[in-house]
Design a protein around this motif. Structure first.
Motif, mmCIF file in Angstrom:
data_model
loop_
_atom_site.group_PDB
_atom_site.id
_atom_site.type_symbol
_atom_site.label_atom_id
_atom_site.label_comp_id
_atom_site.label_asym_id
_atom_site.label_seq_id
_atom_site.Cartn_x
_atom_site.Cartn_y
_atom_site.Cartn_z
ATOM 1 N N GLU A 1 47.380 -7.183 -14.638
ATOM 2 C CA GLU A 1 48.542 -6.081 -13.727
ATOM 3 C C GLU A 1 49.378 -7.255 -12.857
ATOM 4 O O GLU A 1 50.500 -6.788 -12.865
ATOM 5 N N ARG B 1 53.516 -7.100 -13.031
ATOM 6 C CA ARG B 1 54.231 -6.989 -11.998
ATOM 7 C C ARG B 1 55.206 -8.287 -11.986
ATOM 8 O O ARG B 1 56.479 -8.159 -11.417
ATOM 9 N N TYR C 1 59.044 -7.896 -11.469
ATOM 10 C CA TYR C 1 59.755 -8.138 -10.285
ATOM 11 C C TYR C 1 60.539 -9.720 -10.337
ATOM 12 O O TYR C 1 61.398 -9.898 -9.659
ATOM 13 N N PHE D 1 58.323 0.195 -10.334
ATOM 14 C CA PHE D 1 57.400 -0.323 -11.188
ATOM 15 C C PHE D 1 56.107 0.727 -10.979
ATOM 16 O O PHE D 1 55.559 0.852 -9.966
#
Ligand SMILES: Nc1ncnc2c1ncn2[C@@H]1O[C@H](COP(=O)(O)OP(=O)(O)OP(=O)(O)O)[C@@H](O)[C@H]1O
Ligand SMILES: [Mg+2]
Length: 471
Positions: free
Chosen positions: A199, A203, A207, A216
């Motif tokens: 995860e 991200r 990002y 997101f």
């Protein structure tokens, strides 16, 4: 110099086509006005900002006060010998690239110049086409140099992308793929054992990309019941099923312009796999109970700790969806394959605990050695949980080897300690009681229960499904 090349808005600039050098600064040093003018013209047509100097002395004065990335230096200048000018320029600004212009038949000078740090050379008289190709080559070289430097800087710090910690060579490779994936719009399949940071990587991709201001949205395909995943992802219209008192937009639509992260994609039911494929391919979805299709604009990232290729071979996962998701894939190495990151991670986790509790905590040498020797089947999450637990239980400033769980230190469990409970239960039953007991103890907080039990939440939900417990 870097400002001229890197757009700098992102951690890693998107590669630019070689034919369009992004505003580099060229200084032409030649005593013939016609040559200076011709070079200026060609360079300008390539998007270079050009300035000119008539002599080596003037060039040396100029590089002090202005941005120069590339110098085209005629070696047969008046004043100091050309090679001395080259050496002086390089000594002053080593990051600048110098292309020397030599006279016909002076190969030896060219070789000397390269030895003194020149990037390349061109022999007079040269055609404008030769000059154009040369300048293109220099600009692509400078761009790569900047990218590499930025990557090295990123790797030098203990933090990679986002909060990802790791300096092992395998992580270096991971950061490169994240950088590449961040600027792509294709799906990315993130593979890795439980607790490796899938995860976090998802991200980081979102990002570090150009759409980081958009949503997101993580969706855990393993923990939701199939009908719920479908209505969550696609949305539904009023009356679509009992309880649908009003229409609801699906997450794929809500994420507009951003990313939906399908965690544990291997758990996605087969009929939904077909709908996801359509969503990715056609960029449209049909909300549950609706006859109308809705356009979507969303980037899909997916993760799994399952062997999807095996699932495809077994017919449990659609081959076409697998190929679609696997356009770009990234494998996160398990912690035991990058043991050199254990001290880095452990220190960072302890620092975090120390900060939040205002109580400095550190590991003794033997405790650190035990962490380095352990295999970490639960990967970074297990390490994080282990240290958090040690800090919560212990009160001193140092975690010693005896404070670590026996599974890690390999300390023998004394049978006499266990005799008190004489009942003999099957392991599976003990596990079930422990899991259900932990959830009950935490008033139904499954996430904390998973954390304290040292297992992934997906594993916990899977076990609960097996027990027939209510989700
Ligand atoms: N490289 C890393 N640097 C810092 N923290 C990390 C790293 N990798 C994982 N973690 C931490 O470990 C925990 C697990 O990470 P994450 O949830 O991203 O893993 P996962 O692969 O998705 O796990 P699962 O398969 O169980 O869902 C998180 O608390 C995360 O902060
Ligand atoms: Mg996860």
């Amino acid at each position: 110099m870097t400002a001229a090349i890197a757009p700098s808005a992102f951690a890693f600039p998107a590669p630019q086509p070689i034919s369009t050098p992004a505003l580099l600064n060229l200084l032409v040093v030649d005593d013939e006005r016609t040559v200076r003018e011709a070079c200026r013209e060609v360079a300008a047509s390539l998007g270079y900002r050009t300035t000119a100097a008539e002599s080596g002395e003037q060039a040396l004065r100029m590089i002090d006060g202005q941005n120069v990335d590339v110098i085209l230096l005629d070696l047969k200048l008046h004043g100091f010998a050309g090679l001395d000018v080259l050496r002086a320029l390089k000594a002053h600004r080593p990051e600048m690239e110098v292309v020397v212009v030599t006279g016909n038949g002076s190969l030896e000078t060219a070789v000397q110049a390269m030895k003194s740090g020149a990037y390349d050379y061109v022999t007079k008289p040269f055609s404008m086409e030769q000059l154009r190709l040369l300048l293109e080559r220099v600009s692509s070289h400078l761009r790569l140099k900047t990218e590499n430097r930025m990557l090295r800087e990123k790797l030098k710090s203990k933090q990679g992308f986002g909060n990802i910690i790791g300096r092992a060579p395998e992580m270096d490779k991971l950061y490169r793929i994240i950088a590449k994936a961040a600027h792509s719009v294709h799906p990315v399949l993130i593979l890795g054992e439980s607790g490796t940071g899938k995860e976090m990587v998802a991200r980081a991709i979102h990002y570090s990309g150009p759409f980081r201001d958009k949503p997101f949205i993580p969706v855990d395909c393993g923990s939701l019941v199939p009908t719920l995943i479908e209505s969550e992802l696609l949305g539904y219209v009023k009356g679509a099923f009992t309880g649908a008192v009003q229409s609801k937009e699906g997450l794929l639509a809500i994420a507009e312009g951003g990313t939906v992260f399908l965690d544990e994609i291997g758990e996605l039911p087969v009929d939904l796999q077909a709908k996801m494929l359509r969503a990715i391919q056609e960029k449209e979805i049909r909300p549950v109970g609706s006859t109308k299709r809705v356009s979507i604009n969303v980037r899909i990232l997916a993760a799994t700790n399952r062997d999807l290729e095996h699932a495809v071979a077994q017919g449990a996962f659609r081959r076409d969806l697998y190929f679609r998701l696997n356009v770009l894939s990234v494998r996160i190495p398990p912690l035991r394959e990058r043991r050199q990151d254990i001290p880095l991670l452990a220190t960072a986790f302890l620092e975090r605990v120390s900060q939040s509790s205002s109580r400095p905590v550190e590991l003794s040498d033997d405790a650190m050695k035990a962490l380095l020797d352990y295999d970490w089947p639960g990967n970074v999450r297990e390490l994080e949980n282990c240290l958090e637990r040690c800090c919560a239980i212990g009160s001193g400033p140092v975690i010693h080897i005896v404070d670590l769980p026996s599974a890690i230190t390999g300390a023998p469990i004394h049978l006499t300690d266990l005799k008190a409970d004489a009942r003999i239960l099957p392991i599976a039953e003990v596990e079930k009681r422990t899991i259900l007991g932990a959830i009950a103890h935490l008033n139904g907080d499954k996430l904390t229960a998973a954390k304290m039990l040292g297992i992934g939440k997906t594993t916990l939900y899977r076990k609960l499904k097996e027990y027939g417990a209510e989700l």
